[in-house]
Write a protein that holds these residues in place. Structure first.
Motif, PDB file in Angstrom:
ATOM      1  N   ILE A 198       0.948  -1.100   0.021  1.00  0.00           N
ATOM      2  CA  ILE A 198      -0.006  -0.114   0.082  1.00  0.00           C
ATOM      3  C   ILE A 198       0.869   1.318  -0.055  1.00  0.00           C
ATOM      4  O   ILE A 198       1.972   1.142   0.497  1.00  0.00           O
ATOM      5  N   SER A 199       0.481   2.374  -0.337  1.00  0.00           N
ATOM      6  CA  SER A 199       1.121   3.541  -0.465  1.00  0.00           C
ATOM      7  C   SER A 199       1.656   3.990   0.769  1.00  0.00           C
ATOM      8  O   SER A 199       1.038   3.695   1.879  1.00  0.00           O
ATOM      9  N   ASP A 200       2.767   4.838   0.792  1.00  0.00           N
ATOM     10  CA  ASP A 200       3.259   5.198   1.886  1.00  0.00           C
ATOM     11  C   ASP A 200       2.251   6.216   2.707  1.00  0.00           C
ATOM     12  O   ASP A 200       2.019   6.244   3.971  1.00  0.00           O
ATOM     13  N   SER A 201       1.365   6.974   2.056  1.00  0.00           N
ATOM     14  CA  SER A 201       0.438   7.878   2.767  1.00  0.00           C
ATOM     15  C   SER A 201      -0.414   6.906   3.478  1.00  0.00           C
ATOM     16  O   SER A 201      -1.152   7.263   4.599  1.00  0.00           O
ATOM     17  N   ASP A 202      -0.943   5.862   2.745  1.00  0.00           N
ATOM     18  CA  ASP A 202      -1.899   5.161   3.304  1.00  0.00           C
ATOM     19  C   ASP A 202      -1.616   4.290   4.601  1.00  0.00           C
ATOM     20  O   ASP A 202      -2.245   4.050   5.648  1.00  0.00           O
ATOM     21  N   GLN A 203      -0.001   3.905   4.425  1.00  0.00           N
ATOM     22  CA  GLN A 203       0.580   3.343   5.761  1.00  0.00           C
ATOM     23  C   GLN A 203       0.913   4.358   6.865  1.00  0.00           C
ATOM     24  O   GLN A 203       0.367   3.970   8.053  1.00  0.00           O
ATOM     25  N   GLU A 204       0.898   5.634   6.615  1.00  0.00           N
ATOM     26  CA  GLU A 204       0.910   6.634   7.493  1.00  0.00           C
ATOM     27  C   GLU A 204      -0.395   6.896   8.341  1.00  0.00           C
ATOM     28  O   GLU A 204      -0.665   6.942   9.499  1.00  0.00           O
ATOM     29  N   GLN A 205      -1.373   6.843   7.569  1.00  0.00           N
ATOM     30  CA  GLN A 205      -2.869   6.857   7.933  1.00  0.00           C
ATOM     31  C   GLN A 205      -3.111   5.744   8.840  1.00  0.00           C
ATOM     32  O   GLN A 205      -3.697   5.852   9.927  1.00  0.00           O
ATOM     33  N   GLN A 240      10.947   2.282   6.543  1.00  0.00           N
ATOM     34  CA  GLN A 240      11.064   3.655   6.188  1.00  0.00           C
ATOM     35  C   GLN A 240       9.894   4.601   6.413  1.00  0.00           C
ATOM     36  O   GLN A 240      10.036   5.739   7.002  1.00  0.00           O
ATOM     37  N   VAL A 241       8.995   4.088   6.353  1.00  0.00           N
ATOM     38  CA  VAL A 241       7.601   4.938   6.488  1.00  0.00           C
ATOM     39  C   VAL A 241       7.440   5.129   8.131  1.00  0.00           C
ATOM     40  O   VAL A 241       7.105   6.282   8.413  1.00  0.00           O
ATOM     41  N   LEU A 242       7.719   4.013   8.725  1.00  0.00           N
ATOM     42  CA  LEU A 242       7.335   4.078  10.130  1.00  0.00           C
ATOM     43  C   LEU A 242       8.586   5.184  10.638  1.00  0.00           C
ATOM     44  O   LEU A 242       8.389   6.009  11.412  1.00  0.00           O
ATOM     45  N   LYS A 243       9.854   5.258  10.159  1.00  0.00           N
ATOM     46  CA  LYS A 243      10.898   5.965  10.671  1.00  0.00           C
ATOM     47  C   LYS A 243      10.456   7.512  10.297  1.00  0.00           C
ATOM     48  O   LYS A 243      10.622   8.272  11.024  1.00  0.00           O
ATOM     49  N   LYS A 244       9.727   7.893   8.938  1.00  0.00           N
ATOM     50  CA  LYS A 244       9.477   8.887   8.731  1.00  0.00           C
ATOM     51  C   LYS A 244       8.293   9.464   9.640  1.00  0.00           C
ATOM     52  O   LYS A 244       8.312  10.579  10.147  1.00  0.00           O
ATOM     53  N   TYR A 245       7.531   8.574   9.913  1.00  0.00           N
ATOM     54  CA  TYR A 245       6.246   9.051  10.793  1.00  0.00           C
ATOM     55  C   TYR A 245       6.814   9.367  12.134  1.00  0.00           C
ATOM     56  O   TYR A 245       6.442  10.319  12.920  1.00  0.00           O
ATOM     57  N   LEU A 246       7.682   8.611  12.856  1.00  0.00           N
ATOM     58  CA  LEU A 246       8.395   9.013  13.934  1.00  0.00           C
ATOM     59  C   LEU A 246       9.114  10.275  13.916  1.00  0.00           C
ATOM     60  O   LEU A 246       8.886  11.177  14.920  1.00  0.00           O
ATOM     61  N   GLU A 247       9.949  10.510  12.938  1.00  0.00           N
ATOM     62  CA  GLU A 247      10.600  11.498  12.805  1.00  0.00           C
ATOM     63  C   GLU A 247       9.487  13.034  12.947  1.00  0.00           C
ATOM     64  O   GLU A 247      10.170  14.120  13.363  1.00  0.00           O
ATOM     65  N   GLU A 248       8.593  12.756  12.192  1.00  0.00           N
ATOM     66  CA  GLU A 248       7.686  13.811  12.087  1.00  0.00           C
ATOM     67  C   GLU A 248       6.744  14.182  13.048  1.00  0.00           C
ATOM     68  O   GLU A 248       6.326  15.360  13.288  1.00  0.00           O
ATOM     69  N   LYS A 249       5.989  13.090  13.473  1.00  0.00           N
ATOM     70  CA  LYS A 249       4.904  13.099  14.419  1.00  0.00           C
ATOM     71  C   LYS A 249       5.347  12.972  16.022  1.00  0.00           C
ATOM     72  O   LYS A 249       4.551  13.352  16.793  1.00  0.00           O
ATOM     73  N   VAL A 250       6.365  12.105  16.292  1.00  0.00           N
ATOM     74  CA  VAL A 250       6.705  11.831  17.492  1.00  0.00           C
ATOM     75  C   VAL A 250       7.767  12.616  18.244  1.00  0.00           C
ATOM     76  O   VAL A 250       7.843  12.955  19.136  1.00  0.00           O
ATOM     77  N   TYR A 251       9.176  12.405  17.538  1.00  0.00           N
ATOM     78  CA  TYR A 251      10.352  12.907  17.985  1.00  0.00           C
ATOM     79  C   TYR A 251      10.185  14.330  18.494  1.00  0.00           C
ATOM     80  O   TYR A 251      10.563  14.489  19.408  1.00  0.00           O
ATOM     81  N   PRO A 252       9.421  15.146  17.624  1.00  0.00           N
ATOM     82  CA  PRO A 252       9.627  16.611  17.968  1.00  0.00           C
ATOM     83  C   PRO A 252       8.979  17.084  19.095  1.00  0.00           C
ATOM     84  O   PRO A 252       9.230  17.911  19.932  1.00  0.00           O
ATOM     85  N   ARG A 253       8.273  16.012  19.568  1.00  0.00           N
ATOM     86  CA  ARG A 253       7.368  16.290  21.060  1.00  0.00           C
ATOM     87  C   ARG A 253       8.095  15.565  22.157  1.00  0.00           C
ATOM     88  O   ARG A 253       7.772  15.824  23.302  1.00  0.00           O
ATOM     89  N   LEU A 254       9.260  14.855  21.918  1.00  0.00           N
ATOM     90  CA  LEU A 254       9.967  14.375  23.026  1.00  0.00           C
ATOM     91  C   LEU A 254      11.298  14.784  22.932  1.00  0.00           C
ATOM     92  O   LEU A 254      12.141  14.352  23.839  1.00  0.00           O
ATOM     93  N   ALA A 255      11.614  16.089  22.013  1.00  0.00           N
ATOM     94  CA  ALA A 255      13.242  16.201  21.915  1.00  0.00           C
ATOM     95  C   ALA A 255      13.593  17.220  22.993  1.00  0.00           C
ATOM     96  O   ALA A 255      14.870  17.374  23.336  1.00  0.00           O
ATOM     97  N   ARG A 256      12.465  17.945  23.921  1.00  0.00           N
ATOM     98  CA  ARG A 256      13.061  18.791  24.721  1.00  0.00           C
ATOM     99  C   ARG A 256      12.846  18.553  26.263  1.00  0.00           C
ATOM    100  O   ARG A 256      13.612  19.211  27.036  1.00  0.00           O
ATOM    101  N   LYS A 257      12.002  17.787  26.561  1.00  0.00           N
ATOM    102  CA  LYS A 257      12.031  17.245  27.973  1.00  0.00           C
ATOM    103  C   LYS A 257      12.150  15.731  28.394  1.00  0.00           C
ATOM    104  O   LYS A 257      12.031  15.122  27.411  1.00  0.00           O
ATOM    105  N   PRO A 258      12.626  15.242  29.471  1.00  0.00           N
ATOM    106  CA  PRO A 258      12.644  14.049  30.099  1.00  0.00           C
ATOM    107  C   PRO A 258      11.234  13.446  29.768  1.00  0.00           C
ATOM    108  O   PRO A 258      10.088  13.948  29.892  1.00  0.00           O
ATOM    109  N   PHE A 259      11.328  12.129  29.351  1.00  0.00           N
ATOM    110  CA  PHE A 259       9.989  11.217  29.119  1.00  0.00           C
ATOM    111  C   PHE A 259      10.279   9.831  29.454  1.00  0.00           C
ATOM    112  O   PHE A 259      11.185   9.285  29.384  1.00  0.00           O
ATOM    113  N   SER A 260       9.334   8.860  29.773  1.00  0.00           N
ATOM    114  CA  SER A 260       9.371   7.554  29.894  1.00  0.00           C
ATOM    115  C   SER A 260       8.451   6.904  28.645  1.00  0.00           C
ATOM    116  O   SER A 260       7.534   7.516  28.060  1.00  0.00           O
TER     117      SER A 260
END
Length: 203
Positions: free
Chosen positions: A5-12, A48-68
Motif C-alpha cells: 500500500i502507498s506510503d500515505s496510506d501506511q502513515e494513515q 522507512q515509512v515508520l521512521k518518517k512517521y516517528l521523525e515527523e509526528k513523535v520525536y519533535p514532541r520528545l526532544a525537549r524534556k525527559p520522558f518515559s
C-alpha cells in the motif's frame, strides 16, 4: 500475502491504529509515550515509512524534556505484528541523540519468556547499555501503578483481559501454556481502504 500500500496510506494506518500516543505521566513526573505493539501492521508497514512517521509526528514532541516509554507487548506474535529484529535495530539507530538522552525509563508490560530471553541474551548487543539499563519489566498491570500515575494512561481492554488470564493461568508467563484461545480485537478503523488492511492483513 498482502499487496503493498502507498506510503500515505501506511502513515494513515499508523495513526488510525493508535500505535503511538503521548499522554499521562509516570510517578517521577515524566510524560509518557505509550506504544501498543500488538497494533503494528507488520505485514504491510515499511520501516522507512515508520521512521518518517516517528521523525515527523513523535520525536519533535520528545526532544525537549525527559520522558518515559510505556511499551505494551501484550498480544505480539512473530508472524503477525512483529517488525523483526533488523527493523527494530534500524528504527532504534535512527532515533535522534537528544531524544535518546531524554529517555528515562521503558516500562515493558507483559514481556513473556521469549522477549525476556532475547533481551537477556542479545539486548546489550542490539541496543546500547543506556537503554538496556532503563528497561523495567512489568508482569502485571497492577505493578505498573508503582511507576505510572493511575488513571492518566489509557490501557487497552485486551491488555486487561490478558492480565486476568495470567492470574488464572500463570504458566503463560513462562511460555508453558499458549494464550491462543483468547482472540483480541484490533481498534476500529473508519476508512474502508484502511479497514481492509487492518482486518485482513493484521488479524
Amino acid at each position: 500475502m498482502c499487496p503493498p500500500i502507498s506510503d500515505s496510506d501506511q502513515e494513515q494506518l499508523i495513526s488510525k491504529l493508535d500505535i503511538f500516543k503521548i499522554h499521562g505521566k509516570d510517578k517521577r513526573g515524566f510524560k509518557i509515550l505509550r506504544i501498543v505493539a500488538k497494533n503494528f501492521p507488520g505485514r504491510v508497514l515499511s520501516v522507512q515509512v515508520l521512521k518518517k512517521y516517528l521523525e515527523e509526528k513523535v520525536y519533535p514532541r520528545l526532544a525537549r524534556k525527559p520522558f518515559s516509554v510505556l511499551y505494551l507487548h501484550t498480544g505480539v506474535q512473530r508472524s503477525e505484528n512483529f517488525l523483526g529484529i533488523s527493523a527494530l535495530r534500524s528504527v532504534y539507530d535512527s532515533i535522534p541523540v537528544n531524544v535518546k538522552d531524554n529517555l528515562r525509563a521503558v516500562y515493558f508490560v507483559h514481556p513473556g519468556l521469549q522477549a525476556r530471553l532475547f533481551l537477556a541474551t542479545f539486548g546489550r548487543f542490539f541496543f546500547d547499555g543506556g537503554l538496556y539499563g532503563k528497561l523495567k519489566y512489568v508482569n502485571r498491570v497492577d505493578y505498573l501503578w508503582e511507576h505510572v500515575r493511575r488513571n492518566e494512561v489509557e490501557i487497552p481492554e485486551f491488555v486487561i483481559d490478558h492480565d486476568e488470564d495470567l492470574e488464572y493461568r500463570p504458566m503463560m508467563d513462562y511460555g508453558l501454556e499458549s494464550d491462543h484461545p483468547r482472540v483480541y480485537g484490533a481498534p476500529a478503523v473508519d476508512s474502508p481502504s484502511l479497514s481492509t488492511y487492518s482486518t485482513r492483513c493484521i488479524s
